[in-house]
Motif scaffolding. Structure first.
Motif, short mmCIF file in Angstrom:
data_model
loop_
_atom_site.label_atom_id
_atom_site.label_comp_id
_atom_site.label_asym_id
_atom_site.label_seq_id
_atom_site.Cartn_x
_atom_site.Cartn_y
_atom_site.Cartn_z
N SER A 114 60.26 -49.61 12.19
CA SER A 114 61.24 -50.64 12.52
C SER A 114 60.56 -51.91 12.99
CB SER A 114 62.19 -50.12 13.60
OG SER A 114 61.47 -49.72 14.76
N ARG A 115 59.42 -51.80 13.68
CA ARG A 115 58.70 -53.00 14.11
C ARG A 115 58.12 -53.76 12.93
NH1 ARG A 115 55.29 -51.20 19.55
NH2 ARG A 115 57.11 -50.64 20.83
N SER A 116 57.63 -53.03 11.95
CA SER A 116 57.11 -53.70 10.76
C SER A 116 58.22 -54.44 10.02
CB SER A 116 56.45 -52.67 9.85
OG SER A 116 55.95 -53.29 8.68
N LYS A 117 59.39 -53.84 9.95
CA LYS A 117 60.52 -54.53 9.32
C LYS A 117 60.93 -55.76 10.11
CE LYS A 117 62.46 -50.33 7.26
NZ LYS A 117 63.64 -49.43 7.21
N LEU A 170 59.09 -62.85 0.47
CA LEU A 170 58.25 -61.72 0.86
C LEU A 170 58.66 -61.15 2.21
CD1 LEU A 170 54.74 -63.04 -0.28
CD2 LEU A 170 56.17 -61.32 -1.39
N GLY A 171 59.07 -62.03 3.13
CA GLY A 171 59.50 -61.54 4.43
C GLY A 171 60.77 -60.71 4.35
N VAL A 172 61.71 -61.14 3.52
CA VAL A 172 62.95 -60.37 3.35
C VAL A 172 62.66 -59.02 2.70
CG1 VAL A 172 65.15 -60.31 2.09
CG2 VAL A 172 64.46 -62.37 3.31
N LEU A 173 61.79 -58.99 1.70
CA LEU A 173 61.44 -57.72 1.06
C LEU A 173 60.75 -56.78 2.03
CD1 LEU A 173 60.18 -58.96 -2.44
CD2 LEU A 173 62.36 -57.87 -1.88
N ARG A 174 59.90 -57.30 2.88
CA ARG A 174 59.28 -56.45 3.92
C ARG A 174 60.33 -55.98 4.91
NH1 ARG A 174 53.68 -57.04 7.27
NH2 ARG A 174 54.22 -55.66 8.99
N GLY A 175 61.26 -56.85 5.28
CA GLY A 175 62.30 -56.44 6.19
C GLY A 175 63.21 -55.38 5.62
N LEU A 176 63.34 -55.34 4.30
CA LEU A 176 64.16 -54.31 3.66
C LEU A 176 63.41 -52.99 3.49
CD1 LEU A 176 65.94 -56.43 0.90
CD2 LEU A 176 66.91 -55.60 3.06
N GLY A 204 52.75 -63.80 11.13
CA GLY A 204 51.92 -63.32 10.03
C GLY A 204 50.72 -62.52 10.52
N VAL A 205 50.07 -63.03 11.58
CA VAL A 205 48.94 -62.28 12.15
C VAL A 205 49.40 -60.95 12.73
CG1 VAL A 205 47.15 -62.34 13.93
CG2 VAL A 205 47.63 -64.39 12.60
N GLY A 206 50.58 -60.96 13.40
CA GLY A 206 51.12 -59.71 13.91
C GLY A 206 51.48 -58.74 12.79
N GLY A 207 51.92 -59.26 11.65
CA GLY A 207 52.20 -58.40 10.51
C GLY A 207 50.95 -57.75 9.93
N LEU A 208 49.83 -58.47 10.00
CA LEU A 208 48.56 -57.86 9.55
C LEU A 208 48.10 -56.76 10.49
CD1 LEU A 208 46.60 -61.03 8.38
CD2 LEU A 208 47.62 -59.26 6.94
N VAL A 209 48.35 -56.93 11.78
CA VAL A 209 47.98 -55.90 12.75
C VAL A 209 48.91 -54.70 12.62
CG1 VAL A 209 47.75 -55.38 15.21
CG2 VAL A 209 46.99 -57.59 14.32
N LYS A 210 50.22 -54.96 12.51
CA LYS A 210 51.22 -53.89 12.39
C LYS A 210 51.56 -53.75 10.94
CE LYS A 210 53.94 -50.83 14.24
NZ LYS A 210 53.40 -49.66 14.95
N ARG A 211 50.70 -53.04 10.19
CA ARG A 211 50.92 -52.90 8.74
C ARG A 211 51.99 -51.89 8.42
NH1 ARG A 211 44.65 -52.85 6.51
NH2 ARG A 211 44.02 -54.85 7.44
N GLN A 212 52.17 -50.88 9.25
CA GLN A 212 53.12 -49.81 8.97
C GLN A 212 54.14 -49.74 10.09
OE1 GLN A 212 50.93 -46.21 8.38
NE2 GLN A 212 49.97 -46.92 6.50
#
Length: 254
Positions: free
Chosen positions: A67-70, A164-170, A246-254
């Motif tokens: 859920s955090r990655s989304k 890309l952000g919406v697709l990751r959120g989904l 974006g940097v947080g998304g690289l750290v929290k990949r899953q």
């Protein structure tokens, strides 16, 4: 009583007791696991229980981002939308007023080089029409003519980050890393172009004040202000937040 009396369960020879067969139950442990030939009960391996929280053998592993990655994906899309929306606000503002006459005029231009003007005279209308024609025909990359082109760059990059952000959120796990990279790069570009434009406006404001002071007596009767607008500052804040997401998304990949 004779030793050869009838025994319904069969008679075991006394001189050579029968060894337990392979796989037979031990007489002292009727409910225990199968006993191998000649192996004592304490030598058997006990049943290994899976530790709590681990997947049992053969069970499918959990798939899909957390859920955090989304949430990171939705935040990147939100900050990109804010950055694009703030490009429609004033990036540069100029205000002129006179202490001798109650006359004032103001002009602002956004990141798409669209100018809005208020004040008396035909100069404001002419400046507005010239800016509209410039926006309709194309944006010049030369800063000497006062054209602001950063809005188009932010719009293109922001649109890619939003998708890309919406697709990751989904929950599209395959796009988690590309979305994070796009968010970090997009935020860095937004911060870079806003800082560049702020520096350009600051230099032009200094040149305008120097020319006004060099005019002599007119400087005391004219109040001139030229600087950056709120749209530029909010775009800068949105770019910084997008970069952090974006940097947080690289750290929290899953």
């Amino acid at each position: 009583m004779s030793d050869n009396s009838y025994n319904p369960y069969g008679q075991q020879p006394q001189g050579n007791p029968q060894q337990p067969r392979y796989g037979a139950r031990h007489p002292q442990f009727p409910g225990g696991p199968p006993q191998q030939f000649g192996q004592p009960p304490h030598a058997q391996q006990p049943y290994q229980q899976q530790p709590y929280g681990q997947q049992p053998y053969g069970a499918p592993a959990a798939t899909g981002p957390s859920s955090r990655s989304k949430l990171v994906g939705w935040l990147m899309a939100l900050f990109a939308v804010i950055a694009i929306a703030c490009c429609f606000g004033p990036w540069a503002e100029a205000k002129v007023s006179s202490t001798m006459m109650p006359i004032s005029a103001s002009m602002s231009v956004n990141a798409f080089n669209h100018t809005s003007c208020s004040g008396p005279g035909d100069a404001c209308d002419e400046s507005d029409s010239d800016s509209s024609s410039t926006s309709a025909t194309g944006i010049s990359s030369d800063d000497e003519d006062g054209s602001i082109w950063e809005g188009w760059v932010i719009a293109v990059i922001g649109a890619a980050v939003i998708v890309l952000g919406v697709l990751r959120g989904l929950g599209k796990r395959a796009l988690s890393i590309p979305a994070a990279v796009a968010g970090a790069v997009g935020g860095l570009v937004v911060v870079g172009v806003t800082v560049y434009r702020w520096s350009w406006i600051h230099d032009k404001a200094g040149e305008a004040n120097d020319e006004l002071n060099a005019s002599g007596g007119m400087a005391g009767s004219i109040d001139f202000h030229f600087g950056s607008g709120w749209g530029l500052w909010l775009t800068l804040v949105a770019g910084v937040l997008l970069l952090l997401a974006g940097v947080g998304g690289l750290v929290k990949r899953q």
